[in-house]
Scaffold this active site. Sequence first.
Site, short mmCIF file in Angstrom:
data_model
loop_
_atom_site.label_atom_id
_atom_site.label_comp_id
_atom_site.label_asym_id
_atom_site.label_seq_id
_atom_site.Cartn_x
_atom_site.Cartn_y
_atom_site.Cartn_z
N ASP A 264 5.15 40.42 4.46
CA ASP A 264 6.56 40.02 4.62
C ASP A 264 7.46 41.15 5.10
O ASP A 264 7.26 42.32 4.81
CB ASP A 264 7.12 39.42 3.32
CG ASP A 264 6.92 40.31 2.10
OD1 ASP A 264 5.91 41.03 2.03
OD2 ASP A 264 7.79 40.29 1.21
N GLU B 186 5.86 39.83 -0.87
CA GLU B 186 5.81 40.92 -1.85
C GLU B 186 7.21 41.27 -2.32
O GLU B 186 7.40 41.76 -3.44
CB GLU B 186 5.12 42.15 -1.22
CG GLU B 186 4.73 43.23 -2.22
CD GLU B 186 5.89 44.11 -2.64
OE1 GLU B 186 6.01 44.40 -3.85
OE2 GLU B 186 6.70 44.49 -1.78
NI NI Z 1 6.73 47.55 0.60
#
Ligand code: NI
Length: 397
Positions: free
Chosen positions: A83, A141
């Site tokens: 991401d 994440e």
């Molecule tokens: Ni990172």
Amino acid sequence: MLDQIREMSVAMKEETIALRRHFHMHPEAAWNEVETTKKVVKTLKDLGCEIVQVGFGGTECGVAADLKGGRPGRCAGLRADMDALPMDEDNDVPYKSIFPGVMHACGHDAHTAMLLSAAKILAEIRPKLSGTVRFLFQPAEESGLKSGAKAMVEEGALEGVDEVAGLHIWAQEPSGTILYRSGPVMAAADGWYLTLKGKGGHGSTPELAIDPTITAANIVLNLQAVVGREVSAKETVVVSTGVVKAGETAFNIIPDTAVMNGTVRSFNPEVQNHVEEAIRRVIAGACQIGRCEYSLDYKRFIPATINDPGVTGEAVKVFGALAGTENVKEMGLIMGSEDFSYFQQKVPGTFFFLGSGNAAKGTDNAHHHPRFNVDEDALPLGAACLEGFAWSRLCGK
Ligand code: NI
């Protein structure tokens, strides 16, 4: 074999850089990694990987896939997060983000590219592998409560996996270095959200009001006493108050309510439990003293990232062989958080760091900075460390 792995990774450098630049130009924020996922799935399928699952957390984002070796054996997991961040890019590079408001400012583009290159190289030496490599391309994440790693673990992406490794680009260390740590490495992140309810009134007659700002001030100060007086000096913990809001219109109005938010970072679960209990106690006590009512929402976002000593010790030998032992360094604790911890709660693993800072190239800006960038010369080493980890877990030396 590690020498061969290093040479193959170096030979694949231009391809790895091209992949990284593709992902950099086309960033997708947490839980929107649809096109990134499609590209990863296609590449893995072309390599002959078996897709275990595409799409996690009720989305189309994220991939778990297996590369089966020539002989049966253990299963080593390799993870990359995919991401980007919700921010504008300020770099002037040909591969600048083409999507306003989205940028790979943490290096996850490089993580994805390195793991795809690792998959290509492991596929080339596949007949020699004893066991399976599970590739874990993770969404989200950076999304706090709705963690991509948590979703993958809950949906079975680690079933059959014996150990797992992941790496993070690290701009604060020079390119060519590998940083490791055994035991706790990144902090647990908690958040607390508090609303204090008093009774508004005229600033000249506080006796007719219940002033929540006094209670808020007590809480801010007493929370620091929790860290200073209730936690051993040998432990590492931070309590920070990030938001205090009360009143906004006039100097002579006692506000009705105050809002406060803050965060707690810790490594030891016992300390984490104690600090949460103490925060609840401080708030309850301050509200009793100040006659305020309150509502508190205490959230545990990400657990601490704790590296398995055995797996880390073996990984360090591999890193030394690939990077040169003089370039493999033990690192200090990081107060930031990383949801790789969810994988490690399920199976033993190690999370390590690849230095990518180079002042001459301007790649030493902090992570999440609008001019964050990666020294691409570091990418072959990162890919090699992932390949080397899998090789050593499946085939020994
Ligand atoms: Ni990172």
